[in-house]
Design an enzyme around this catalytic site. Sequence first.
Site, PDB file in Angstrom:
ATOM      1  N   SER A 191       0.857  -1.182   0.000  1.00  0.00           N
ATOM      2  CA  SER A 191       0.000   0.000   0.000  1.00  0.00           C
ATOM      3  C   SER A 191       0.891   1.229   0.000  1.00  0.00           C
ATOM      4  O   SER A 191       2.061   1.166   0.400  1.00  0.00           O
ATOM      5  CB  SER A 191      -0.888  -0.011   1.255  1.00  0.00           C
ATOM      6  OG  SER A 191      -1.511   1.239   1.458  1.00  0.00           O
ATOM      7  N   TYR A 204      -1.993  -0.884  10.831  1.00  0.00           N
ATOM      8  CA  TYR A 204      -2.024  -1.127   9.385  1.00  0.00           C
ATOM      9  C   TYR A 204      -0.749  -0.604   8.721  1.00  0.00           C
ATOM     10  O   TYR A 204      -0.123  -1.309   7.922  1.00  0.00           O
ATOM     11  CB  TYR A 204      -3.254  -0.462   8.771  1.00  0.00           C
ATOM     12  CG  TYR A 204      -3.439  -0.769   7.307  1.00  0.00           C
ATOM     13  CD1 TYR A 204      -4.040  -1.955   6.897  1.00  0.00           C
ATOM     14  CD2 TYR A 204      -3.013   0.114   6.320  1.00  0.00           C
ATOM     15  CE1 TYR A 204      -4.206  -2.252   5.555  1.00  0.00           C
ATOM     16  CE2 TYR A 204      -3.174  -0.165   4.976  1.00  0.00           C
ATOM     17  CZ  TYR A 204      -3.774  -1.350   4.597  1.00  0.00           C
ATOM     18  OH  TYR A 204      -3.927  -1.646   3.262  1.00  0.00           O
TER      19      TYR A 204
END
Length: 335
Positions: A191, A204
Amino acid sequence: MNIVAEFFVVAFKVLWAFVLSALKWFVRPKEKSVAGQVCLITGAGSGLGRLFAKEFARRQAILVLWDINSQGNEETAEMVRQIYKELAFALGKGAMEEVTTFQPQVYTYVCDVGKRDNVYQTAEKVRREVGDIDVLVNNAGVVSGHHLLECPDELIERTMMVNCHAHFWTTKAFLPKMLEINHGHIVTVASSLGLFSTAGVEDYCASKFGAVGFHESLSHELKAADKDGIKMTLVCPYLVDTGMFRGCRIRKEIEPFLPPLKPEYCVKQAMNAILTDQPMICTPRLMYMVNFMKSILPFEAVVCMYRFLGADKCMYPFIAQRKQAMNNNEAKNGI
């Protein structure tokens, strides 16, 4: 070689790497074929994993689909079978008895990649039933949706296990054969939050930073071992509109210029990178600039930019929605 002479050789190689990279803007590299190759995708039951499966199916790869959700995984497999049927007709193999030869090219396995033993057991089953893996796509991911001090330790551990540790285990399961034959491709779906961070998603971000670090270190290890036949591709997209971060918002005046990515666009860009052996793909390209600026600017300057863009608290609406949804579920269940 004399160190001075070696320095000039290295400088030339660095400049030549820039030239080759620039040429790719004008001369599109030819995509390699994955027809008949075995491609394993984790998190294939929905989202990007399902789209990756469909793209590899269109290129006649043999699909091995892993997901913790059996129903979602089987739905993806059915979509893949339909693509194989369409390919069979397009190739002039319209007879139904011939179409069925395409169906065994997709295999489904229920696997919780957050559990190491489950990964190793399922990997062994794949080797027995399908064979060795040519392309490994580490795609499975989760998000807790809590501020750090409100996030249960179990959810933090789960995020790290699925988003980061699982990459170690799947790679350890399938890399040995790739090394033996000097052939394979490992894809890490990370990501943009593995390159730079924001507030409210510490677990995350940490997991994605870990996945990026793992990928880069393994890439260097393969180069050091002269295993040039094993390719690595790191995929770092901006926010993708899969519902995973529903509610995430940046500044409204900026949002039209930087909207969430369509999943189909994200996967098509990633597939192009994979099939041309591109080491890294950031989508959109602006993410390269953001990452570069984060590396050279003072931290306070980065904070100023975040606040201008509304990126400093962009996850807060998403976290609030998750919290509200949990409260509603608890109320329904009478908790």
